[in-house]
Each structure stands twice: as structure tokens, then as C-alpha cells.
Design an enzyme around this catalytic site. Structure first.
Site, PDB file in Angstrom:
ATOM      1  N   ASN A  21     -22.001 -14.266  35.162  1.00 23.52           N
ATOM      2  CA  ASN A  21     -21.871 -15.439  36.037  1.00 23.52           C
ATOM      3  C   ASN A  21     -21.959 -16.767  35.292  1.00 23.52           C
ATOM      4  O   ASN A  21     -21.645 -17.811  35.844  1.00 23.52           O
ATOM      5  CB  ASN A  21     -22.923 -15.406  37.159  1.00 23.52           C
ATOM      6  N   ARG A  22     -22.415 -16.741  34.037  1.00 27.59           N
ATOM      7  CA  ARG A  22     -22.476 -18.002  33.292  1.00 27.59           C
ATOM      8  C   ARG A  22     -22.489 -17.713  31.788  1.00 27.59           C
ATOM      9  O   ARG A  22     -22.595 -16.558  31.366  1.00 27.59           O
ATOM     10  CB  ARG A  22     -23.690 -18.841  33.699  1.00 27.59           C
ATOM     11  N   GLY A  23     -22.408 -18.795  31.011  1.00 21.45           N
ATOM     12  CA  GLY A  23     -22.543 -18.693  29.557  1.00 21.45           C
ATOM     13  C   GLY A  23     -21.530 -17.769  28.899  1.00 21.45           C
ATOM     14  O   GLY A  23     -20.348 -17.734  29.249  1.00 21.45           O
ATOM     15  N   ILE A  24     -22.024 -17.004  27.943  1.00 26.15           N
ATOM     16  CA  ILE A  24     -21.149 -16.133  27.148  1.00 26.15           C
ATOM     17  C   ILE A  24     -20.501 -15.070  28.037  1.00 26.15           C
ATOM     18  O   ILE A  24     -19.310 -14.763  27.902  1.00 26.15           O
ATOM     19  CB  ILE A  24     -21.974 -15.481  26.004  1.00 26.15           C
ATOM     20  N   ARG A  44     -27.584 -11.878  38.548  1.00 24.76           N
ATOM     21  CA  ARG A  44     -28.930 -11.558  39.028  1.00 24.76           C
ATOM     22  C   ARG A  44     -29.371 -12.531  40.106  1.00 24.76           C
ATOM     23  O   ARG A  44     -29.961 -12.158  41.089  1.00 24.76           O
ATOM     24  CB  ARG A  44     -29.894 -11.581  37.836  1.00 24.76           C
ATOM     25  N   ASP A  63     -29.905  -6.695  39.176  1.00 25.50           N
ATOM     26  CA  ASP A  63     -30.915  -6.984  38.160  1.00 25.50           C
ATOM     27  C   ASP A  63     -31.015  -5.735  37.290  1.00 25.50           C
ATOM     28  O   ASP A  63     -31.379  -4.659  37.779  1.00 25.50           O
ATOM     29  CB  ASP A  63     -32.254  -7.283  38.857  1.00 25.50           C
ATOM     30  N   GLY A  92     -29.148 -11.047  29.095  1.00 25.94           N
ATOM     31  CA  GLY A  92     -30.314 -11.126  28.213  1.00 25.94           C
ATOM     32  C   GLY A  92     -31.151 -12.344  28.514  1.00 25.94           C
ATOM     33  O   GLY A  92     -30.677 -13.307  29.141  1.00 25.94           O
ATOM     34  N   TYR A 155     -37.822 -11.394  21.302  1.00 27.16           N
ATOM     35  CA  TYR A 155     -36.356 -11.451  21.422  1.00 27.16           C
ATOM     36  C   TYR A 155     -35.696 -10.797  20.204  1.00 27.16           C
ATOM     37  O   TYR A 155     -34.776  -9.975  20.339  1.00 27.16           O
ATOM     38  CB  TYR A 155     -35.956 -12.924  21.536  1.00 27.16           C
ATOM     39  N   LYS A 159     -33.219  -7.518  20.095  1.00 28.80           N
ATOM     40  CA  LYS A 159     -31.828  -7.628  19.635  1.00 28.80           C
ATOM     41  C   LYS A 159     -31.575  -6.756  18.406  1.00 28.80           C
ATOM     42  O   LYS A 159     -30.479  -6.218  18.236  1.00 28.80           O
ATOM     43  CB  LYS A 159     -31.487  -9.095  19.345  1.00 28.80           C
TER      44      LYS A 159
HETATM   45  N1  NAP Z   1     -26.614 -18.755  23.635  1.00 31.05           N
HETATM   46  C1  NAP Z   1     -26.840 -18.322  22.411  1.00 31.05           C
HETATM   47  O1  NAP Z   1     -26.972 -19.126  21.472  1.00 31.05           O
HETATM   48  C2  NAP Z   1     -26.910 -16.854  22.114  1.00 31.05           C
HETATM   49  C3  NAP Z   1     -26.945 -16.477  20.773  1.00 31.05           C
HETATM   50  C4  NAP Z   1     -26.997 -15.124  20.464  1.00 31.05           C
HETATM   51  C5  NAP Z   1     -27.018 -14.190  21.448  1.00 31.05           C
HETATM   52  N2  NAP Z   1     -26.992 -14.580  22.757  1.00 31.05           N
HETATM   53  C6  NAP Z   1     -27.024 -13.515  23.764  1.00 31.05           C
HETATM   54  O2  NAP Z   1     -25.860 -13.577  24.544  1.00 31.05           O
HETATM   55  C7  NAP Z   1     -26.134 -13.128  25.867  1.00 31.05           C
HETATM   56  C8  NAP Z   1     -25.713 -14.203  26.870  1.00 31.05           C
HETATM   57  O3  NAP Z   1     -26.406 -15.384  26.528  1.00 31.05           O
HETATM   58  P1  NAP Z   1     -26.099 -16.798  27.204  1.00 31.05           P
HETATM   59  O4  NAP Z   1     -26.354 -17.813  26.175  1.00 31.05           O
HETATM   60  O5  NAP Z   1     -24.819 -16.760  27.910  1.00 31.05           O
HETATM   61  O6  NAP Z   1     -27.331 -16.829  28.204  1.00 31.05           O
HETATM   62  P2  NAP Z   1     -27.513 -17.503  29.640  1.00 31.05           P
HETATM   63  O7  NAP Z   1     -26.571 -18.633  29.819  1.00 31.05           O
HETATM   64  O8  NAP Z   1     -28.985 -17.717  29.740  1.00 31.05           O
HETATM   65  O9  NAP Z   1     -27.074 -16.305  30.609  1.00 31.05           O
HETATM   66  C9  NAP Z   1     -27.793 -15.114  30.616  1.00 31.05           C
HETATM   67  C10 NAP Z   1     -27.154 -14.167  31.598  1.00 31.05           C
HETATM   68  O10 NAP Z   1     -27.918 -12.949  31.643  1.00 31.05           O
HETATM   69  C11 NAP Z   1     -28.244 -12.701  33.007  1.00 31.05           C
HETATM   70  N3  NAP Z   1     -29.505 -11.970  33.134  1.00 31.05           N
HETATM   71  C12 NAP Z   1     -30.701 -12.274  32.600  1.00 31.05           C
HETATM   72  N4  NAP Z   1     -31.621 -11.366  32.968  1.00 31.05           N
HETATM   73  C13 NAP Z   1     -30.995 -10.470  33.763  1.00 31.05           C
HETATM   74  C14 NAP Z   1     -31.392  -9.300  34.454  1.00 31.05           C
HETATM   75  N5  NAP Z   1     -32.651  -8.859  34.447  1.00 31.05           N
HETATM   76  N6  NAP Z   1     -30.477  -8.622  35.178  1.00 31.05           N
HETATM   77  C15 NAP Z   1     -29.201  -9.045  35.217  1.00 31.05           C
HETATM   78  N7  NAP Z   1     -28.753 -10.142  34.593  1.00 31.05           N
HETATM   79  C16 NAP Z   1     -29.642 -10.843  33.871  1.00 31.05           C
HETATM   80  C17 NAP Z   1     -28.344 -14.069  33.632  1.00 31.05           C
HETATM   81  O11 NAP Z   1     -28.286 -13.975  35.046  1.00 31.05           O
HETATM   82  P3  NAP Z   1     -28.880 -15.190  35.954  1.00 31.05           P
HETATM   83  O12 NAP Z   1     -27.843 -16.251  35.973  1.00 31.05           O
HETATM   84  O13 NAP Z   1     -29.080 -14.551  37.263  1.00 31.05           O
HETATM   85  O14 NAP Z   1     -30.152 -15.621  35.301  1.00 31.05           O
HETATM   86  C18 NAP Z   1     -27.132 -14.735  33.009  1.00 31.05           C
HETATM   87  O15 NAP Z   1     -25.962 -14.319  33.639  1.00 31.05           O
HETATM   88  C19 NAP Z   1     -27.627 -12.818  25.912  1.00 31.05           C
HETATM   89  O16 NAP Z   1     -27.836 -11.452  25.697  1.00 31.05           O
HETATM   90  C20 NAP Z   1     -28.158 -13.626  24.738  1.00 31.05           C
HETATM   91  O17 NAP Z   1     -29.349 -13.072  24.238  1.00 31.05           O
HETATM   92  C21 NAP Z   1     -26.939 -15.896  23.115  1.00 31.05           C
END
Ligand code: NAP
Length: 249
Positions: A21-24, A44, A63, A92, A155, A159
């Protein structure tokens, strides 16, 4: 809109992106949907963005820390799109804290989401993949899992564990034509990193050879490649998409 240049067996595959739903996750969902796949995302909280519905994506509330919700989500997706052929385990969280201040809950909730949650969705997806005798699984790890990061022991542990998880499954299920790969992004411009101060961001950027954050679409492009025919002989790989930050790790 489907891409006329796609190879036959890549047309309209059933794709699931957790946390789409958002981000990556959102960028990954868009990339597959733009290419003509049937994309389901889990979210979630809140409401999924209208843009996803406009793209024809199926949004399912789930979730991943709750096994029953995972089962329900798969049932709904299978009913609408058929068994999941490509799974992107992206959902995550972070709960950063220095070790001496890190509570049991800070540790276990991050492991339960990032590692055990991934186990839940991968295990359930494999049911259909085993039957179909093919499948693609991509796990979203992080440069931090390989490199380490102060204040992120929970974290980083979650990972890093995804690498052992994926590589074990690559060995276990390679003969069934299911691939398991890991993408390790560096710092990406999303809500997760918006929590950092300007000073922290500048400190990170100064260590990245490419001198900037990634855009979510740059992670999505690598994920799509790993799910394509061009990546048919890649399994158990860890692909950094980190601007060079983690080189050598
Ligand atoms: N951003 C970075 O710099 C970065 C770097 C390396 C790796 N990553 C990894 O890339 C992935 C996406 O990151 P992002 O930056 O896009 O993060 P984000 O914008 O915080 O989005 C996280 C996503 O995970 C969902 N989520 C979290 N807990 C959950 C659960 N218990 N059940 C179902 N969904 C859940 C969130 O849902 P809600 O919207 O409902 O909270 C949201 O859709 C993650 O695994 C993160 O660790 C990110």
C-alpha cells in the site's frame, strides 16, 4: 495495460506483494501491474491508495503476524487471481533502539514481522507453487542485514536471517522449479526513512558511493527482473540495490 513485448509465459501472472500500500511495496505492485500482471497487495492499516484500484490491483487487508489473516488473504487472492505464482515478501518494520534499551517486545515484534511473517507468507504461497511446479519468491531484506547498523540489532538480525531462509529454500525447492532470491536495498526514500533527521540523512548519503537515496522504483525494477524469464537461472542470490553502500558485504 499489458506489454505486447512480453514473452508468452509471462502474461498476466498472479503476483502478491505484501505491504503493497505504500513505499517500496507500492512501487513493486505498480511495476508488475503496469506490465500486465494480476497483482494483489496486502495492507495492514488504513485504506489502500486509489491509484492501486485504478490499476486493477486487488487490495486485501492482512497483518502478516497473524496466521489466520494470512490464510484468509490467500483464499481471497486465489479466488480472484488463482494461486500466487510470484510472491514479493516486502512487509517490514523497524523499532530502532540501542541494545541496552531494547525491550523484548522491540526485538520480538521486529522478528515476528520481518522474519516469521515472511515465513508465513512464503510457506502458504509454496502450496500453490509446488502444485504448479514453478514459482518465484523475492524477499526484501536490507543492506543493514549484511552491513550492520548501530541501534538496529533487531532489524539487522531479521534481515540477515532472510538470507539463510532464502538460501535454504533455494536448495530445498530448486528441483521443483521455484526460485528464492533476496533484494537488499540501501536507503530508499519512503516513510521508513522519513523518520530520520536531516543530519542522519546527510550522514548516510555521504557514505553512499552514488551520493543519494534510492527511489522505490529502482528497487522495483530489480524485483521485476528477478521474476522475469531473464532471471530463470538465478536462485539463492542476494542482489544489493544500494548505490554501492554495502559493497563487499
Ligand atoms: N526504506 C528503506 O530505506 C529500506 C531499505 C532497505 C530495506 N527496506 C525494506 O523494504 C520493505 C518496505 O520498506 P518501506 O521503506 O517501503 O517501508 P514503509 O513505507 O514503512 O512500508 C512498510 C510496509 O509494510 C507493511 N507492514 C508492516 N508491518 C506489517 C504487518 N505486520 N503485516 C502486514 N503488513 C505490514 C506496512 O503496512 P501499513 O501501511 O499498514 O503499516 C507498509 O505497507 C521493508 O521490508 C523494509 O525493511 C526499506
Amino acid at each position: 495495460m499489458s506489454d505486447p513485448n512480453r514473452k508468452g509465459d509471462q502474461l498476466s501472472r498472479s503476483v502478491l506483494v505484501t505491504g503493497g500500500n505504500r513505499g517500496i511495496g507500492l512501487a513493486i505492485a505498480r511495476a508488475f501491474a503496469d506490465a500486465g500482471d494480476k497483482v494483489a497487495i496486502t495492507y495492514r492499516s488504513g485504506e489502500p491508495p486509489a491509484a492501486l484500484t485504478e490499476l486493477g490491483c486487488l487490495a486485501v487487508r492482512c497483518d502478516i503476524t497473524d496466521p489466520e489473516q494470512v490464510e484468509q488473504a490467500y483464499k481471497e487472492i486465489e479466488a480472484q487471481h488463482g494461486p500466487v505464482e510470484i510472491l514479493i515478501a516486502n512487509a517490514g518494520i523497524t523499532k530502532d533502539q540501542l541494545l541496552m534499551r531494547m525491550s523484548e517486545e522491540d526485538f520480538t515484534s521486529v522478528i515476528d514481522t520481518n522474519l516469521t511473517g515472511t515465513f508465513r507468507v512464503v510457506k502458504r504461497a509454496n502450496r500453490g507453487m509446488l502444485r504448479a511446479k514453478k514459482g518465484r519468491v523475492v524477499l526484501i531484506s536490507s543492506v543493514v542485514g549484511l552491513y550492520g547498523s548501530p541501534g538496529q540489532a533487531n532489524y539487522a538480525a531479521s534481515k540477515a536471517a532472510l538470507v539463510g531462509f532464502a538460501r535454504s529454500l533455494a536448495r530445498e525447492l530448486g528441483s521443483r522449479n521455484i526460485t528464492f532470491n533476496v533484494v537488499a536495498p540501501g536507503f530508499v526514500d519512503t516513510d521508513m526513512t522519513k523518520a530520520l533527521t536531516e543530519e542522519q540523512r546527510a550522514g548516510i548519503v555521504s557514505q553512499v558511493p552514488l551520493g543519494r537515496y534510492a527511489q522505490p522504483e529502482e528497487i522495483a525494477a530489480t524485483v521485476r527482473f528477478l521474476a522475469s524469464d531473464d532471471a530463470s537461472y538465478i536462485t539463492g542470490a542476494v542482489i544489493p540495490v544500494d548505490g554501492g553502500l554495502g559493497m563487499g558485504h
